[in-house]
Design a protein around this motif. Structure first.
Motif, PDB file in Angstrom:
ATOM      1  N   ILE A 133       0.876  -1.162   0.000  1.00 13.89           N
ATOM      2  CA  ILE A 133       0.000   0.000   0.000  1.00 13.89           C
ATOM      3  C   ILE A 133       0.918   1.217   0.000  1.00 13.89           C
ATOM      4  O   ILE A 133       1.991   1.192   0.614  1.00 13.89           O
ATOM      5  CB  ILE A 133      -0.962   0.016   1.215  1.00 13.89           C
ATOM      6  CG1 ILE A 133      -1.907   1.222   1.155  1.00 13.89           C
ATOM      7  CG2 ILE A 133      -0.210  -0.050   2.522  1.00 13.89           C
ATOM      8  CD1 ILE A 133      -2.999   1.217   2.218  1.00 13.89           C
ATOM      9  N   GLU A 134       0.516   2.260  -0.710  1.00  9.94           N
ATOM     10  CA  GLU A 134       1.320   3.487  -0.694  1.00  9.94           C
ATOM     11  C   GLU A 134       1.467   3.934   0.753  1.00  9.94           C
ATOM     12  O   GLU A 134       0.470   4.119   1.456  1.00  9.94           O
ATOM     13  CB  GLU A 134       0.650   4.587  -1.506  1.00  9.94           C
ATOM     14  CG  GLU A 134       0.684   4.374  -2.987  1.00  9.94           C
ATOM     15  CD  GLU A 134       0.030   5.527  -3.730  1.00  9.94           C
ATOM     16  OE1 GLU A 134      -0.725   6.312  -3.129  1.00  9.94           O
ATOM     17  OE2 GLU A 134       0.286   5.624  -4.937  1.00  9.94           O
ATOM     18  N   ALA A 135       2.686   4.108   1.188  1.00 12.28           N
ATOM     19  CA  ALA A 135       2.932   4.456   2.592  1.00 12.28           C
ATOM     20  C   ALA A 135       2.301   5.791   2.965  1.00 12.28           C
ATOM     21  O   ALA A 135       1.832   5.955   4.092  1.00 12.28           O
ATOM     22  CB  ALA A 135       4.433   4.463   2.878  1.00 12.28           C
ATOM     23  N   LYS A 136       2.251   6.727   2.015  1.00 12.91           N
ATOM     24  CA  LYS A 136       1.665   8.027   2.340  1.00 12.91           C
ATOM     25  C   LYS A 136       0.182   7.879   2.696  1.00 12.91           C
ATOM     26  O   LYS A 136      -0.365   8.708   3.419  1.00 12.91           O
ATOM     27  CB  LYS A 136       1.860   9.032   1.207  1.00 12.91           C
ATOM     28  CG  LYS A 136       1.061   8.760  -0.039  1.00 12.91           C
ATOM     29  CD  LYS A 136       1.312   9.817  -1.094  1.00 12.91           C
ATOM     30  CE  LYS A 136       0.510   9.517  -2.348  1.00 12.91           C
ATOM     31  NZ  LYS A 136       0.799  10.470  -3.394  1.00 12.91           N
ATOM     32  N   LYS A 139      -0.835   7.721   6.379  1.00 14.13           N
ATOM     33  CA  LYS A 139      -0.807   8.966   7.151  1.00 14.13           C
ATOM     34  C   LYS A 139      -2.182   9.635   7.168  1.00 14.13           C
ATOM     35  O   LYS A 139      -2.419  10.546   7.935  1.00 14.13           O
ATOM     36  CB  LYS A 139       0.272   9.894   6.603  1.00 14.13           C
ATOM     37  CG  LYS A 139       1.659   9.291   6.833  1.00 14.13           C
ATOM     38  CD  LYS A 139       2.770  10.134   6.317  1.00 14.13           C
ATOM     39  CE  LYS A 139       4.077   9.405   6.582  1.00 14.13           C
ATOM     40  NZ  LYS A 139       5.229  10.202   6.332  1.00 14.13           N
ATOM     41  N   ASN A 140      -3.096   9.153   6.320  1.00 14.19           N
ATOM     42  CA  ASN A 140      -4.478   9.616   6.303  1.00 14.19           C
ATOM     43  C   ASN A 140      -5.242   8.730   7.301  1.00 14.19           C
ATOM     44  O   ASN A 140      -5.558   7.576   7.013  1.00 14.19           O
ATOM     45  CB  ASN A 140      -5.043   9.467   4.883  1.00 14.19           C
ATOM     46  CG  ASN A 140      -6.506   9.804   4.771  1.00 14.19           C
ATOM     47  OD1 ASN A 140      -7.266   9.699   5.727  1.00 14.19           O
ATOM     48  ND2 ASN A 140      -6.909  10.181   3.574  1.00 14.19           N
ATOM     49  N   LYS A 141      -5.514   9.271   8.481  1.00  9.85           N
ATOM     50  CA  LYS A 141      -6.083   8.474   9.581  1.00  9.85           C
ATOM     51  C   LYS A 141      -7.422   7.838   9.225  1.00  9.85           C
ATOM     52  O   LYS A 141      -7.688   6.697   9.589  1.00  9.85           O
ATOM     53  CB  LYS A 141      -6.225   9.320  10.857  1.00  9.85           C
ATOM     54  CG  LYS A 141      -4.893   9.772  11.431  1.00  9.85           C
ATOM     55  CD  LYS A 141      -4.077   8.590  11.892  1.00  9.85           C
ATOM     56  CE  LYS A 141      -2.765   9.055  12.499  1.00  9.85           C
ATOM     57  NZ  LYS A 141      -1.801   7.989  12.623  1.00  9.85           N
ATOM     58  N   ALA A 142      -8.276   8.561   8.508  1.00  7.43           N
ATOM     59  CA  ALA A 142      -9.589   8.010   8.144  1.00  7.43           C
ATOM     60  C   ALA A 142      -9.421   6.796   7.239  1.00  7.43           C
ATOM     61  O   ALA A 142     -10.046   5.750   7.456  1.00  7.43           O
ATOM     62  CB  ALA A 142     -10.442   9.079   7.473  1.00  7.43           C
ATOM     63  N   LEU A 144      -6.649   5.010   6.873  1.00 12.62           N
ATOM     64  CA  LEU A 144      -5.915   4.000   7.632  1.00 12.62           C
ATOM     65  C   LEU A 144      -6.864   3.148   8.473  1.00 12.62           C
ATOM     66  O   LEU A 144      -6.752   1.925   8.502  1.00 12.62           O
ATOM     67  CB  LEU A 144      -4.859   4.653   8.524  1.00 12.62           C
ATOM     68  CG  LEU A 144      -4.046   3.716   9.404  1.00 12.62           C
ATOM     69  CD1 LEU A 144      -3.244   2.721   8.561  1.00 12.62           C
ATOM     70  CD2 LEU A 144      -3.111   4.503  10.301  1.00 12.62           C
ATOM     71  N   ASN A 145      -7.822   3.781   9.135  1.00  9.84           N
ATOM     72  CA  ASN A 145      -8.770   3.037   9.966  1.00  9.84           C
ATOM     73  C   ASN A 145      -9.647   2.107   9.142  1.00  9.84           C
ATOM     74  O   ASN A 145     -10.076   1.067   9.637  1.00  9.84           O
ATOM     75  CB  ASN A 145      -9.623   3.990  10.808  1.00  9.84           C
ATOM     76  CG  ASN A 145      -8.832   4.571  11.953  1.00  9.84           C
ATOM     77  OD1 ASN A 145      -7.899   3.960  12.475  1.00  9.84           O
ATOM     78  ND2 ASN A 145      -9.182   5.781  12.350  1.00  9.84           N
ATOM     79  N   MET A 146      -9.913   2.458   7.884  1.00  8.28           N
ATOM     80  CA  MET A 146     -10.697   1.579   7.015  1.00  8.28           C
ATOM     81  C   MET A 146      -9.869   0.397   6.518  1.00  8.28           C
ATOM     82  O   MET A 146     -10.374  -0.701   6.367  1.00  8.28           O
ATOM     83  CB  MET A 146     -11.242   2.355   5.812  1.00  8.28           C
ATOM     84  CG  MET A 146     -12.364   3.309   6.154  1.00  8.28           C
ATOM     85  SD  MET A 146     -13.157   3.974   4.675  1.00  8.28           S
ATOM     86  CE  MET A 146     -11.947   5.189   4.145  1.00  8.28           C
ATOM     87  N   VAL A 147      -8.590   0.639   6.264  1.00  7.15           N
ATOM     88  CA  VAL A 147      -7.738  -0.373   5.645  1.00  7.15           C
ATOM     89  C   VAL A 147      -6.996  -1.218   6.688  1.00  7.15           C
ATOM     90  O   VAL A 147      -6.931  -2.444   6.569  1.00  7.15           O
ATOM     91  CB  VAL A 147      -6.728   0.302   4.684  1.00  7.15           C
ATOM     92  CG1 VAL A 147      -5.787  -0.717   4.082  1.00  7.15           C
ATOM     93  CG2 VAL A 147      -7.456   1.057   3.596  1.00  7.15           C
ATOM     94  N   LEU A 148      -6.436  -0.564   7.690  1.00  2.06           N
ATOM     95  CA  LEU A 148      -5.659  -1.253   8.727  1.00  2.06           C
ATOM     96  C   LEU A 148      -6.063  -0.717  10.108  1.00  2.06           C
ATOM     97  O   LEU A 148      -5.340   0.091  10.698  1.00  2.06           O
ATOM     98  CB  LEU A 148      -4.158  -1.032   8.506  1.00  2.06           C
ATOM     99  CG  LEU A 148      -3.553  -1.643   7.248  1.00  2.06           C
ATOM    100  CD1 LEU A 148      -2.173  -1.051   6.975  1.00  2.06           C
ATOM    101  CD2 LEU A 148      -3.469  -3.151   7.374  1.00  2.06           C
ATOM    102  N   PRO A 149      -7.222  -1.131  10.609  1.00  3.48           N
ATOM    103  CA  PRO A 149      -7.664  -0.620  11.915  1.00  3.48           C
ATOM    104  C   PRO A 149      -6.644  -0.950  13.010  1.00  3.48           C
ATOM    105  O   PRO A 149      -5.997  -1.996  12.961  1.00  3.48           O
ATOM    106  CB  PRO A 149      -8.990  -1.330  12.162  1.00  3.48           C
ATOM    107  CG  PRO A 149      -9.245  -2.215  11.002  1.00  3.48           C
ATOM    108  CD  PRO A 149      -8.111  -2.114  10.048  1.00  3.48           C
ATOM    109  N   ASP A 150      -6.496  -0.038  13.961  1.00  2.00           N
ATOM    110  CA  ASP A 150      -5.578  -0.218  15.099  1.00  2.00           C
ATOM    111  C   ASP A 150      -4.121  -0.376  14.672  1.00  2.00           C
ATOM    112  O   ASP A 150      -3.324  -0.985  15.375  1.00  2.00           O
ATOM    113  CB  ASP A 150      -6.003  -1.403  15.969  1.00  2.00           C
ATOM    114  CG  ASP A 150      -7.425  -1.263  16.466  1.00  2.00           C
ATOM    115  OD1 ASP A 150      -7.789  -0.143  16.880  1.00  2.00           O
ATOM    116  OD2 ASP A 150      -8.184  -2.258  16.420  1.00  2.00           O
TER     117      ASP A 150
END
Length: 169
Positions: A133-136, A139-142, A144-150
């Motif tokens: 996944i693009e590492a940048k 950094k988008n918290k919303a 990130l929570n959908m893709v990799l919660p916690d």
């Protein structure tokens, strides 16, 4: 007892070495697939949750193809996509992870764009290959929570670096 400890250390070293080597291999495969517009291969190495958010593989491939076709019609050319380096592999939150450094070069109209970007790699133990996944994006918290919660990581993820230059006509 000492022989057992040494054997365990060697096993761990070999496993991490192979995994880093596999990350480099899979990142290179994905990079080449991007250049050749082999979206099925790109999706094989894309984090499944990202594909799910795109509406599934068929819808995602269609979207990417349309986007690239539109960009090409506007003069966009993807000149290079190279894997530069893979970080050490870490094991955290029950996953092997790494950061992959990439160099991309694109041309559009009279501009050349050179970009150093990063991928977060997550190893799929069952399939024996890496997802990216693009590492940048993490950094988008919303997102990130959908893709990799916690999600938490000790990996240092550098900022992307993009430079542009004007091409003489």
């Amino acid at each position: 007892m000492n022989k057992l400890i040494i054997a365990l250390l060697l096993t761990v070293s070999v496993t991490f070495g192979q995994t880093k080597k596999e990350a480099l291999r899979d990142a290179t495969i994905t990079s080449k697939a991007t250049l050749s517009e082999d979206y099925k291969t790109v999706f094989k190495h894309t984090l499944p949750k990202v594909i799910e958010l795109m509406g599934g593989e068929e819808a995602g491939i269609k979207l990417i193809k349309q986007t690239f076709d539109q960009m090409k019609s506007e003069g966009f050319v993807f000149e290079k996509a190279d894997v530069i380096d893979v970080s050490e592999v870490v094991f955290e939150q029950d996953q092997y992870r790494c950061v992959v450094e990439n160099f991309n070069q694109m041309k559009m109209s009279n501009m050349r764009i050179k970009s150093k970007s990063y991928l977060l790699g997550i190893y799929n133990d069952e399939a024996k290959f890496w997802y990216f996944i693009e590492a940048k994006q993490i950094k988008n918290k919303a997102l990130l929570n959908m893709v990799l919660p916690d999600f938490e990581t000790s990996l240092v993820i550098p900022e992307d670096d993009t430079k542009t230059e004007t091409l003489s006509e």
